[in-house]
Design a protein around this motif. Structure first.
Motif, PDB file in Angstrom:
ATOM      1  N   LEU A  88     -59.845  34.616 -14.250  1.00  0.00           N
ATOM      2  CA  LEU A  88     -60.771  33.860 -15.098  1.00  0.00           C
ATOM      3  C   LEU A  88     -60.023  33.179 -16.245  1.00  0.00           C
ATOM      4  O   LEU A  88     -60.236  31.990 -16.522  1.00  0.00           O
ATOM      5  CB  LEU A  88     -61.850  34.792 -15.645  1.00  0.00           C
ATOM      6  N   LEU A  89     -59.139  33.905 -16.911  1.00  0.00           N
ATOM      7  CA  LEU A  89     -58.368  33.316 -18.017  1.00  0.00           C
ATOM      8  C   LEU A  89     -57.439  32.206 -17.520  1.00  0.00           C
ATOM      9  O   LEU A  89     -57.278  31.184 -18.192  1.00  0.00           O
ATOM     10  CB  LEU A  89     -57.572  34.402 -18.747  1.00  0.00           C
ATOM     11  N   ASP A  90     -56.835  32.391 -16.349  1.00  0.00           N
ATOM     12  CA  ASP A  90     -55.982  31.340 -15.778  1.00  0.00           C
ATOM     13  C   ASP A  90     -56.793  30.074 -15.511  1.00  0.00           C
ATOM     14  O   ASP A  90     -56.357  28.965 -15.841  1.00  0.00           O
ATOM     15  CB  ASP A  90     -55.342  31.818 -14.477  1.00  0.00           C
ATOM     16  N   ARG A  91     -57.961  30.231 -14.902  1.00  0.00           N
ATOM     17  CA  ARG A  91     -58.794  29.063 -14.585  1.00  0.00           C
ATOM     18  C   ARG A  91     -59.298  28.383 -15.845  1.00  0.00           C
ATOM     19  O   ARG A  91     -59.323  27.151 -15.930  1.00  0.00           O
ATOM     20  CB  ARG A  91     -59.963  29.465 -13.699  1.00  0.00           C
ATOM     21  N   ALA A  92     -59.697  29.169 -16.843  1.00  0.00           N
ATOM     22  CA  ALA A  92     -60.177  28.579 -18.097  1.00  0.00           C
ATOM     23  C   ALA A  92     -59.042  27.854 -18.816  1.00  0.00           C
ATOM     24  O   ALA A  92     -59.250  26.775 -19.385  1.00  0.00           O
ATOM     25  CB  ALA A  92     -60.769  29.662 -18.993  1.00  0.00           C
TER      26      ALA A  92
ATOM     27  N   GLY B  48     -53.549  30.293 -33.656  1.00  0.00           N
ATOM     28  CA  GLY B  48     -54.854  29.654 -33.619  1.00  0.00           C
ATOM     29  C   GLY B  48     -55.748  30.073 -34.766  1.00  0.00           C
ATOM     30  O   GLY B  48     -55.354  30.833 -35.651  1.00  0.00           O
ATOM     31  N   THR B  49     -56.952  29.544 -34.727  1.00  0.00           N
ATOM     32  CA  THR B  49     -57.950  29.794 -35.763  1.00  0.00           C
ATOM     33  C   THR B  49     -59.215  30.323 -35.088  1.00  0.00           C
ATOM     34  O   THR B  49     -59.332  30.276 -33.857  1.00  0.00           O
ATOM     35  CB  THR B  49     -58.283  28.492 -36.509  1.00  0.00           C
ATOM     36  N   PRO B  50     -60.183  30.789 -35.866  1.00  0.00           N
ATOM     37  CA  PRO B  50     -61.452  31.208 -35.253  1.00  0.00           C
ATOM     38  C   PRO B  50     -62.104  30.084 -34.434  1.00  0.00           C
ATOM     39  O   PRO B  50     -62.738  30.348 -33.417  1.00  0.00           O
ATOM     40  CB  PRO B  50     -62.314  31.610 -36.450  1.00  0.00           C
ATOM     41  N   THR B  51     -61.918  28.857 -34.840  1.00  0.00           N
ATOM     42  CA  THR B  51     -62.455  27.726 -34.074  1.00  0.00           C
ATOM     43  C   THR B  51     -61.795  27.645 -32.704  1.00  0.00           C
ATOM     44  O   THR B  51     -62.464  27.363 -31.699  1.00  0.00           O
ATOM     45  CB  THR B  51     -62.241  26.404 -34.849  1.00  0.00           C
ATOM     46  N   THR B  52     -60.497  27.904 -32.641  1.00  0.00           N
ATOM     47  CA  THR B  52     -59.788  27.915 -31.367  1.00  0.00           C
ATOM     48  C   THR B  52     -60.377  28.985 -30.449  1.00  0.00           C
ATOM     49  O   THR B  52     -60.571  28.754 -29.252  1.00  0.00           O
ATOM     50  CB  THR B  52     -58.284  28.191 -31.583  1.00  0.00           C
ATOM     51  N   VAL B  53     -60.671  30.143 -31.005  1.00  0.00           N
ATOM     52  CA  VAL B  53     -61.243  31.239 -30.213  1.00  0.00           C
ATOM     53  C   VAL B  53     -62.615  30.842 -29.665  1.00  0.00           C
ATOM     54  O   VAL B  53     -62.909  31.067 -28.485  1.00  0.00           O
ATOM     55  CB  VAL B  53     -61.340  32.533 -31.054  1.00  0.00           C
ATOM     56  N   VAL B  54     -63.447  30.231 -30.499  1.00  0.00           N
ATOM     57  CA  VAL B  54     -64.784  29.820 -30.059  1.00  0.00           C
ATOM     58  C   VAL B  54     -64.670  28.780 -28.947  1.00  0.00           C
ATOM     59  O   VAL B  54     -65.357  28.871 -27.918  1.00  0.00           O
ATOM     60  CB  VAL B  54     -65.608  29.274 -31.246  1.00  0.00           C
ATOM     61  N   ARG B  55     -63.790  27.812 -29.122  1.00  0.00           N
ATOM     62  CA  ARG B  55     -63.610  26.780 -28.092  1.00  0.00           C
ATOM     63  C   ARG B  55     -63.076  27.383 -26.797  1.00  0.00           C
ATOM     64  O   ARG B  55     -63.455  26.960 -25.704  1.00  0.00           O
ATOM     65  CB  ARG B  55     -62.688  25.685 -28.608  1.00  0.00           C
ATOM     66  N   ALA B  56     -62.206  28.390 -26.916  1.00  0.00           N
ATOM     67  CA  ALA B  56     -61.673  29.059 -25.726  1.00  0.00           C
ATOM     68  C   ALA B  56     -62.784  29.819 -25.003  1.00  0.00           C
ATOM     69  O   ALA B  56     -62.863  29.805 -23.766  1.00  0.00           O
ATOM     70  CB  ALA B  56     -60.549  30.000 -26.124  1.00  0.00           C
ATOM     71  N   ARG B  57     -63.650  30.468 -25.763  1.00  0.00           N
ATOM     72  CA  ARG B  57     -64.754  31.208 -25.141  1.00  0.00           C
ATOM     73  C   ARG B  57     -65.722  30.251 -24.434  1.00  0.00           C
ATOM     74  O   ARG B  57     -66.299  30.599 -23.404  1.00  0.00           O
ATOM     75  CB  ARG B  57     -65.465  32.070 -26.176  1.00  0.00           C
ATOM     76  N   VAL B  58     -65.892  29.052 -24.975  1.00  0.00           N
ATOM     77  CA  VAL B  58     -66.722  28.048 -24.300  1.00  0.00           C
ATOM     78  C   VAL B  58     -66.107  27.693 -22.949  1.00  0.00           C
ATOM     79  O   VAL B  58     -66.822  27.583 -21.939  1.00  0.00           O
ATOM     80  CB  VAL B  58     -66.897  26.790 -25.191  1.00  0.00           C
TER      81      VAL B  58
ATOM     82  N   ALA C 225     -56.400  26.470 -17.358  1.00  0.00           N
ATOM     83  CA  ALA C 225     -56.144  25.246 -16.589  1.00  0.00           C
ATOM     84  C   ALA C 225     -57.208  24.191 -16.868  1.00  0.00           C
ATOM     85  O   ALA C 225     -56.900  23.002 -16.991  1.00  0.00           O
ATOM     86  CB  ALA C 225     -56.098  25.572 -15.097  1.00  0.00           C
ATOM     87  N   ARG C 226     -58.451  24.624 -17.016  1.00  0.00           N
ATOM     88  CA  ARG C 226     -59.532  23.678 -17.324  1.00  0.00           C
ATOM     89  C   ARG C 226     -59.320  23.061 -18.694  1.00  0.00           C
ATOM     90  O   ARG C 226     -59.453  21.843 -18.878  1.00  0.00           O
ATOM     91  CB  ARG C 226     -60.888  24.396 -17.270  1.00  0.00           C
ATOM     92  N   ALA C 227     -58.982  23.892 -19.672  1.00  0.00           N
ATOM     93  CA  ALA C 227     -58.737  23.370 -21.025  1.00  0.00           C
ATOM     94  C   ALA C 227     -57.549  22.419 -21.030  1.00  0.00           C
ATOM     95  O   ALA C 227     -57.570  21.383 -21.701  1.00  0.00           O
ATOM     96  CB  ALA C 227     -58.494  24.534 -21.996  1.00  0.00           C
ATOM     97  N   LEU C 228     -56.511  22.742 -20.272  1.00  0.00           N
ATOM     98  CA  LEU C 228     -55.340  21.873 -20.190  1.00  0.00           C
ATOM     99  C   LEU C 228     -55.709  20.529 -19.560  1.00  0.00           C
ATOM    100  O   LEU C 228     -55.285  19.469 -20.028  1.00  0.00           O
ATOM    101  CB  LEU C 228     -54.224  22.556 -19.392  1.00  0.00           C
TER     102      LEU C 228
ATOM    103  N   ALA D 163     -55.892  25.830 -24.408  1.00  0.00           N
ATOM    104  CA  ALA D 163     -55.205  26.283 -23.196  1.00  0.00           C
ATOM    105  C   ALA D 163     -54.126  27.307 -23.537  1.00  0.00           C
ATOM    106  O   ALA D 163     -53.988  28.329 -22.852  1.00  0.00           O
ATOM    107  CB  ALA D 163     -54.592  25.087 -22.464  1.00  0.00           C
ATOM    108  N   ASP D 164     -53.360  27.048 -24.598  1.00  0.00           N
ATOM    109  CA  ASP D 164     -52.323  27.999 -25.016  1.00  0.00           C
ATOM    110  C   ASP D 164     -52.940  29.312 -25.488  1.00  0.00           C
ATOM    111  O   ASP D 164     -52.407  30.391 -25.215  1.00  0.00           O
ATOM    112  CB  ASP D 164     -51.457  27.408 -26.124  1.00  0.00           C
ATOM    113  N   HIS D 165     -54.053  29.238 -26.214  1.00  0.00           N
ATOM    114  CA  HIS D 165     -54.712  30.455 -26.677  1.00  0.00           C
ATOM    115  C   HIS D 165     -55.138  31.320 -25.492  1.00  0.00           C
ATOM    116  O   HIS D 165     -54.932  32.539 -25.487  1.00  0.00           O
ATOM    117  CB  HIS D 165     -55.927  30.119 -27.545  1.00  0.00           C
ATOM    118  N   LEU D 166     -55.729  30.700 -24.481  1.00  0.00           N
ATOM    119  CA  LEU D 166     -56.160  31.453 -23.304  1.00  0.00           C
ATOM    120  C   LEU D 166     -54.968  32.029 -22.546  1.00  0.00           C
ATOM    121  O   LEU D 166     -55.023  33.168 -22.070  1.00  0.00           O
ATOM    122  CB  LEU D 166     -57.008  30.558 -22.400  1.00  0.00           C
ATOM    123  N   ALA D 167     -53.885  31.266 -22.454  1.00  0.00           N
ATOM    124  CA  ALA D 167     -52.679  31.771 -21.787  1.00  0.00           C
ATOM    125  C   ALA D 167     -52.089  32.947 -22.573  1.00  0.00           C
ATOM    126  O   ALA D 167     -51.645  33.941 -21.979  1.00  0.00           O
ATOM    127  CB  ALA D 167     -51.654  30.651 -21.634  1.00  0.00           C
TER     128      ALA D 167
END
Length: 178
Positions: free
Chosen positions: A165-169, A122-132, A171-174, A80-84
């Motif tokens: 889109l980034l806000d909704r993603a 973050g890490t590359p894993t954080t980026v992949v999870r954020a893209r999901v 919020a979803r991750a949070l 959630a922080d990465h997307l924000a």
């Protein structure tokens, strides 16, 4: 009588020294983290200019990082922080389509995520999870695209759409606790 401390020309890290550095870092990791101050992005008197990473610590190199002449370890951030942070980065530097970034510094959705990662959050894993999470929101809102980049580069997509889109993603991750 004074004694001079003679150091070798190149500082070599011995296994004992590396173990000591690891022990010190482990001890420092047990100390309570400083709380992130709640920094308002809009004050009652008008807008305040803030850095895109306001409220987040800057990555700092450890002793071992400095000895080995390597960059600081990335700071652990939630999805959630990465997307924000990607959203804030895009707000600060602008948005573009069809490329990661342009000569003016504007970035696409992937470029914003790459910039946040490159700044040590973050890490590359954080980026992949954020893209999901972004893909989940796209599919849940009836936009079945092959990737977030295809959505970003679609001629009908506007900058506000990407921010939403980034806000909704985020919020979803949070809400999922990630």
């Amino acid at each position: 009588m004074t004694t001079a401390l003679v150091l070798p020309g190149v500082l070599a890290l011995t296994p004992e020294g590396a173990a000591l550095v690891a022990e010190i870092e482990a001890y420092l990791a047990t100390l309570p983290a400083t709380a992130r101050p709640a920094v308002p992005y809009v004050c009652p008197h008008g807008s305040t200019v803030q850095a895109w990473n306001a409220g987040f610590q800057l990555p700092r190199p450890t002793l071992l990082d400095r000895i080995a002449h390597r960059p600081a370890r990335p700071l652990a951030v939630t999805v959630a922080d990465h997307l924000a942070l990607a959203n804030r980065y895009m707000t600060a530097f602008g948005w573009t389509q069809g490329r990661l970034w342009d000569s003016a510094g504007r970035v696409c959705l992937l470029g914003a995520q790459a910039a946040v990662l490159a700044h040590g959050y973050g890490t590359p894993t954080t980026v992949v999870r954020a893209r999901v999470q972004v893909m989940e929101v796209l599919h849940a809102t009836g936009r079945p695209v092959p990737s977030p980049d295809a959505y970003n580069d679609d001629p009908t997509t506007r900058q506000a759409d990407v921010h939403h889109l980034l806000d909704r993603a985020s919020a979803r991750a949070l809400s999922l606790g990630i």
